[in-house]
Scaffold this active site. Structure first.
Site, PDB file in Angstrom:
ATOM      1  N   ASP A 384       2.512  28.020  32.774  1.00 13.32           N
ATOM      2  CA  ASP A 384       1.166  27.740  33.181  1.00 13.32           C
ATOM      3  C   ASP A 384       0.897  28.492  34.783  1.00 13.32           C
ATOM      4  OD1 ASP A 384       2.330  25.946  35.214  1.00 13.32           O
ATOM      5  OD2 ASP A 384       1.621  24.301  34.194  1.00 13.32           O
ATOM      6  N   ASP A 491      11.634  21.270  28.956  1.00 14.37           N
ATOM      7  CA  ASP A 491      10.591  22.260  28.768  1.00 14.37           C
ATOM      8  C   ASP A 491      10.694  23.604  29.145  1.00 14.37           C
ATOM      9  OD1 ASP A 491       8.039  22.703  27.614  1.00 14.37           O
ATOM     10  OD2 ASP A 491       6.784  21.597  28.832  1.00 14.37           O
TER      11      ASP A 491
END
Length: 587
Positions: A384, A491
């Protein structure tokens, strides 16, 4: 549940006409709402008055042992978020946000409630520490927050940096939190997710591995207190939806605020109570482990006044299993008390990785990592571009390798560790050179988000156990946390892996000549293209075109060529010493 209704008329007139109950502090008449239809929570005969039921469990009182809140490791592949569908994965967010890109803001007097156990000296005045009359609320339910600072208004997808205490008659959603302070608590109890998984006390977002709130409350056997639920958020909380009301005590009480912050005088008034949080579940010999938090009356106990029994040396632990850890205090208010810390800690022997002979960008090195018997885990993916959580000095105090760096929009390292997060329109981004890279056909290096800031600066060996990368090894260094990342989940930071809930990547690409198509919000290019590797490669080429984005392009190419566009493969993992190549990119 329907909201209670009140009319501002005299109590005598109201009782005569409606049979309502008189609330002494306000002079209002209130028709008591029906009990929620949740198994195990309602008193017999449908009564809403807890004092009328012989079977109704009384709320927790000071001097009683607190309920254990040891978490269950999240090990099922079907639990939690998945980035190959609409399920979220971790994402670095604003300050503060679920990927916890904010500084640690836990109050010194606040804590994780409840904790695993407590040992309490007998007190002659064991009454709830509340300024209200006949109210069961106790400040230990909300980390020391005073009764008058509780938020009682109804909330709809509400977000707040915390610490916060919310009263609700019903809970629609506790969708997100950032892992600080031990997660969310409802009447002192941590709610669990699917298959009893640890989800930070969240509920309501069923596509994130959470249960509907009513089901989670029922499963946890949460009893109502003051005819409702006191929700404690020690850190950032988001996507909160509740039905608010004034706590329905059996007598009068002052009106809590509808929107106030905790006051500086929010201190528990109980007698001496020593509590200990649950022990970590895993560790590696010779590598420091964060000890469970010990509190005396909600104040953290540290230093020479604290003695451990049955515990490893937290700074240099030895391999073994520790399942009866106790903490004792030898001075101050809790002098002579001992608390048991729930859970079992397994410290594994240390595996020292060999030093790669190739450059930090990979090559044809013969380096390999031996197989091992580790814990079972799972992976997701994201990128992100937000400032990593471990780049805040307040979050990286326990890091063995210091504070993670953050970079400007063009990739240059920033000197200000307190620079505002790019996901809050600030200048601090994830550094592009932290994209994964290949060492050889079987080994790669990269970065990942974990479920807790205590993992900042630590490295883990991941051996993939499914998909096209089965048998390959990825060494990851933890630089971020995710509010939706489970306890045994990694992640992986992969350009093109999906931005998740927060997105600084679009801005970064637009300012560096990149493309605009980032694929699916959760799962990115792979979720858009399916198992079509050529499609994923074309999206890499378009999004990360230009020399300024070369590191991101390299990481996206790595996903296609080395990772074989694997879709959230399972792993076994163990903590190891960090290779210098990763350390040099971390700080």
């Amino acid at each position: 549940m329907k909201k209670s209704r009140s009319v501002l008329i005299s109590a005598i007139f109201s009782v005569a006409l409606t049979g309502g109950a008189f609330l002494g502090c306000s002079g209002e008449t209130e028709i008591l709402p029906p009990c929620d239809d949740i198994e195990g929570l309602c008193p017999p005969n449908g009564s809403t008055n807890s004092s009328s039921s012989d079977d109704y469990e009384e709320p927790w009182e000071p001097g009683e042992p607190e309920v254990s809140s040891a978490s269950t490791p999240d090990s099922s592949p079907s639990e939690g978020p998945s980035s190959n569908s609409d399920n979220p994965i971790s994402s670095g967010g604003g300050n503060p946000n679920p990927s916890s890109s904010s500084p640690n803001t836990n109050p010194s007097s606040g804590g994780t409630a409840p904790v695993s156990s407590s040992s309490v000296r007998a007190s002659s005045s064991s009454v709830p520490a509340t300024v209200g009359n006949n109210c069961a609320y106790h400040t230990s339910l909300c980390g020391g927050i005073a009764f008058e600072d509780i938020i009682t208004r109804s909330l709809n997808n509400w977000n707040d940096e915390g610490p916060t205490c919310i009263y609700a008659t019903s809970i629609g959603q506790l969708g997100n939190e950032n892992g600080q302070g031990g997660g969310l608590r409802v009447n002192g109890v941590e709610l669990k997710g699917n298959y009893d998984s640890q989800v930070g006390g969240r509920c309501g977002k069923t596509d994130w591995g959470q249960l509907p709130c009513a089901e989670a409350i029922s499963n946890a056997r949460v009893q109502k207190i003051d005819n409702g639920y006191y929700i404690y958020a020690p850190g950032w909380a988001g996507d909160v939806t509740t039905t608010g009301s004034t706590p329905n005590c059996s007598g009068g009480n002052p009106q809590p605020s509808s929107s106030s912050r905790p006051s500086s005088s929010s201190v528990s008034g109980t007698g001496p109570t020593l509590t200990c949080a649950s022990v970590p579940t895993t560790g590696t010999a010779g590598i420091a482990i964060t000890a469970p938090v010990v509190r005396c009356n909600n104040s953290t106990v540290t230093g020479n006044s604290l003695t451990w029994t049955g515990a490893p040396n937290w700074n240099t632990p030895t391999a073994g299993t520790y399942n009866n850890v106790r903490a004792s205090v030898n001075s101050g208010t809790c002098n002579g008390l001992q608390a048991t810390c729930a859970g079992t800690l397994v410290v594994s022997p240390q595996t020292t990785p060999p030093t790669p002979s190739s450059s930090s960008q990979g090559g044809n090195s013969n380096i390999d990592y031996p197989d091992f018997n580790g814990q079972t885990g799972r992976t997701t993916r994201y990128w992100d571009a937000c400032k990593p959580s471990c780049a805040w000095t307040g979050n990286s105090g326990g890091s063995p390798n210091g504070t993670c760096k953050s970079c400007g929009v063009s990739g240059s390292k920033l000197s200000d560790a307190n620079a505002r997060n790019a996901c809050e329109s600030g200048p601090a981004y994830t550094c592009m050179d932290q994209a994964p890279w290949e060492v050889n056909a079987n080994v790669s290096y990269g970065f990942a988000a974990s479920h807790t800031n205590s993992d900042c600066g630590k490295c883990y060996q991941l051996r993939f156990t499914s998909g096209p990368v089965n048998g390959k090894t990825l060494i990851v260094m933890i630089s971020n946390i995710g509010g939706d990342v489970g306890q045994t989940q990694f992640d992986l930071m992969i350009p093109g892996g999906g931005v998740g809930q927060f997105n600084a990547l679009s801005t970064q690409l637009s300012q560096n000549g990149g493309g605009t198509n980032l694929g699916q919000t959760y799962g990115g290019f792979r979720a858009t293209c399916g198992d079509n590797a050529s499609c994923v490669q074309n999206m890499c080429n378009e999004a990360f075109k230009g020399s300024a984005l070369a590191d991101l392009k390299r990481g996206c190419d790595w996903y296609v060529n080395w990772f074989k566009i694997a879709d959230n493969p399972s792993v076994k993992y163990q903590q190891i010493n960090c290779p210098q190549e990763l350390i040099s990119k971390y700080r």
